[in-house]
Scaffold this motif. Structure first.
Motif, short mmCIF file in Angstrom:
data_model
loop_
_atom_site.label_atom_id
_atom_site.label_comp_id
_atom_site.label_asym_id
_atom_site.label_seq_id
_atom_site.Cartn_x
_atom_site.Cartn_y
_atom_site.Cartn_z
N ASP A 298 33.99 -46.06 64.55
CA ASP A 298 33.35 -45.32 63.48
C ASP A 298 31.95 -45.88 63.64
OD1 ASP A 298 35.56 -43.94 62.90
OD2 ASP A 298 36.17 -44.86 61.17
N VAL A 299 31.51 -47.06 63.34
CA VAL A 299 30.44 -47.49 63.27
C VAL A 299 29.39 -46.90 64.48
CG1 VAL A 299 28.87 -49.56 63.23
CG2 VAL A 299 30.67 -49.40 61.73
N THR A 300 30.38 -47.00 65.73
CA THR A 300 29.56 -46.68 66.97
C THR A 300 29.14 -45.22 66.76
OG1 THR A 300 30.58 -48.35 68.21
CG2 THR A 300 29.70 -46.59 69.33
N GLU A 301 29.96 -44.60 66.63
CA GLU A 301 29.87 -42.88 66.42
C GLU A 301 28.86 -42.65 65.52
OE1 GLU A 301 32.40 -38.85 65.49
OE2 GLU A 301 33.56 -40.73 65.19
N ALA A 302 28.90 -43.16 64.40
CA ALA A 302 27.81 -42.79 63.17
C ALA A 302 26.33 -43.22 63.68
CB ALA A 302 28.08 -43.48 61.99
N ALA A 372 27.34 -41.31 56.64
CA ALA A 372 28.63 -41.63 57.59
C ALA A 372 28.39 -43.14 58.07
CB ALA A 372 28.68 -40.63 58.85
N LEU A 373 27.37 -43.58 58.37
CA LEU A 373 27.10 -44.89 58.82
C LEU A 373 27.67 -45.99 57.73
CD1 LEU A 373 26.39 -46.94 61.19
CD2 LEU A 373 24.08 -46.84 60.37
N ALA A 376 31.18 -45.86 57.15
CA ALA A 376 32.00 -46.59 58.38
C ALA A 376 31.75 -48.16 58.01
CB ALA A 376 31.20 -46.18 59.73
N VAL A 377 30.52 -48.64 57.72
CA VAL A 377 30.65 -50.12 57.40
C VAL A 377 31.40 -50.45 56.31
CG1 VAL A 377 28.74 -51.73 56.96
CG2 VAL A 377 28.29 -50.13 58.64
N GLY A 378 31.00 -49.55 55.15
CA GLY A 378 31.91 -49.94 53.85
C GLY A 378 31.07 -50.42 52.84
N THR A 379 29.80 -50.61 52.98
CA THR A 379 28.73 -51.03 52.29
C THR A 379 27.35 -50.38 52.44
OG1 THR A 379 28.22 -53.17 50.86
CG2 THR A 379 28.28 -53.05 53.38
N PRO A 380 26.79 -50.49 51.26
CA PRO A 380 25.24 -49.94 51.59
C PRO A 380 24.52 -50.88 52.77
CG PRO A 380 25.71 -49.86 49.37
CD PRO A 380 26.81 -50.60 49.84
N ILE A 381 23.75 -50.34 53.53
CA ILE A 381 23.01 -51.17 54.46
C ILE A 381 21.33 -51.08 54.48
CG2 ILE A 381 24.90 -51.13 56.05
CD1 ILE A 381 23.65 -48.75 57.57
#
Length: 381
Positions: A298-302, A372-373, A376-381
């Motif tokens: 999911d991270v790769t796709e986003a 979406a990213l 996928a990561v699950g937390t603010p980046i």
């Protein structure tokens, strides 16, 4: 954040926490009551069975295992709450980005309608002068009808997006919302390796799978304590005999003087269920690996979607928008002096309109890909 879905998840989390408190304090209350009964030597009833030390001490005893099981359940509930929070926030950001794009598309399409009216006015002037045919005016009118229909479609889409945003924010239907401002574009994101590590550490679905696997392991250990026979050397069973082992009324030794072996001859009947539980725990650990692999995918796709949207935005903003506008202006001025074909003017306007919409669509796609990213990561980046 206002959201009925999020509030329901929060209440489920509170319920799990309350269940944890009930289990912890209930065991304490029962032990206090049992201690009171054992210390009251009425001599008119049989003595109560004693608790094995293995049930409480050393760690992990039965009480600790029960607490661990419920703790892992609470951890899973908290991770599920974070999953709902993450999904609701991502959906709200995505819906807001769509609404901002639709609002901007309405402005662009309305401006295009004015450009078509200018072309029609020029065509009518040329028709009056006898330098062109009526077909030019008709073609412009057809194009105007199409653009007006596009405006109606965009207005309906905007109304739908506003309703969806109201539902996400738990606001009454019909609440007036101001026109959305263009969302600021996100900055640079960490590299892929850091994003993968962050997802494996903080993604709620991975945390849920880990908590379920840990809960299964604790349950198996608790089942093993109840399935296999307890071999006691006497000191592992203690009794509250403070009145019977000291003073003038002493009638027994503080501890048993003979080792005791209390096997359960029927413990083998529980083996099948225990083996099944062990397989389920192994399956839960495989699900952890599956969730980790899904997180990386999911991270790769986003991240790829974000890179693609940024590339398109740079292409439109830096090159194609300016060129398309210049091409339309040149075609329109040339048509006014009979040095350009009428269809060239319409084609240039349509291309400019498409590029303007695509450029704003790239901004929207950047916002949605970034949401979406983070999801996928699950937390603010």
């Amino acid at each position: 954040m206002r959201s009925p879905t999020l509030e329901a998840a929060r209440l489920r989390l509170r319920g799990s926490i309350e269940r944890y408190a009930q289990v912890t304090y209930l065991d304490t209350i029962l032990r206090q009551y049992a201690s009171f009964l054992r210390s009251s030597h009425t001599r008119v009833r049989p003595s109560l069975p004693m608790d094995s030390v293995a049930k409480r001490f050393p760690f992990p005893g039965t009480l600790e295992l029960k607490s661990a099981i419920v703790t892992h359940s609470v951890e899973a509930a908290e991770a599920r709450y974070k999953t709902v929070l993450r999904d609701v926030m991502a959906m709200a950001r995505s819906t807001y980005a769509d609404l901002a794009y639709t609002t901007r598309a309405l402005v662009i399409t309305t401006e295009t309608l004015r450009y078509l009216e200018q072309i029609e006015e020029t065509a009518r002037g040329k028709l009056s002068a006898g330098t062109t045919g009526k077909s030019h005016v008709i073609q412009v009118q057809v194009q105007v009808s199409q653009v007006e229909n596009d405006l109606l479609t965009l207005e309906r889409k905007q109304d739908t997006q506003r309703a969806r945003l109201l539902a996400l924010l738990d606001l009454p239907a019909g609440t007036e919302l101001a026109d959305p401002a263009a969302p600021s574009l996100p900055g640079e994101v960490p590299d892929r390796g850091e994003l993968f590590s962050l997802a494996l550490e903080t993604r709620p679905s991975v945390a849920v799978a880990r908590a379920k696997a840990a809960r299964g392991a604790a349950m198996i250990e608790l089942m093993e304590r109840g399935t296999y026979p307890e071999l006691s050397a006497g000191l592992s069973v203690f009794e509250d005999v403070s009145l019977a082992t000291g003073g003038t009324g002493k009638d027994r030794e503080p501890f048993s003087t003979r080792p005791k072996n209390r096997p359960d001859p029927f413990f083998g009947s529980k083996e099948a269920y225990l083996r099944e539980a062990r397989e389920a725990e192994r399956a839960a650990r495989e699900l952890v690996r599956a969730e980790q692999a899904l997180a990386v995918a999911d991270v790769t796709e986003a991240a790829n979607a974000l890179d693609t949207a940024r590339s398109l935005r740079d292409l439109y903003r830096d090159v194609q928008l300016a060129q398309a506008r210049q091409a339309y202006e040149d075609a329109f001025s040339s048509y006014g002096v009979d040095r350009a074909e009428f269809m060239d003017v319409l084609d240039a306007l349509r291309q400019w309109l498409r590029f303007r919409l695509d450029a704003d669509g790239a901004d929207r796609d950047i916002q949605k890909a970034y949401a979406a990213l983070e999801r996928a990561v699950g937390t603010p980046i």
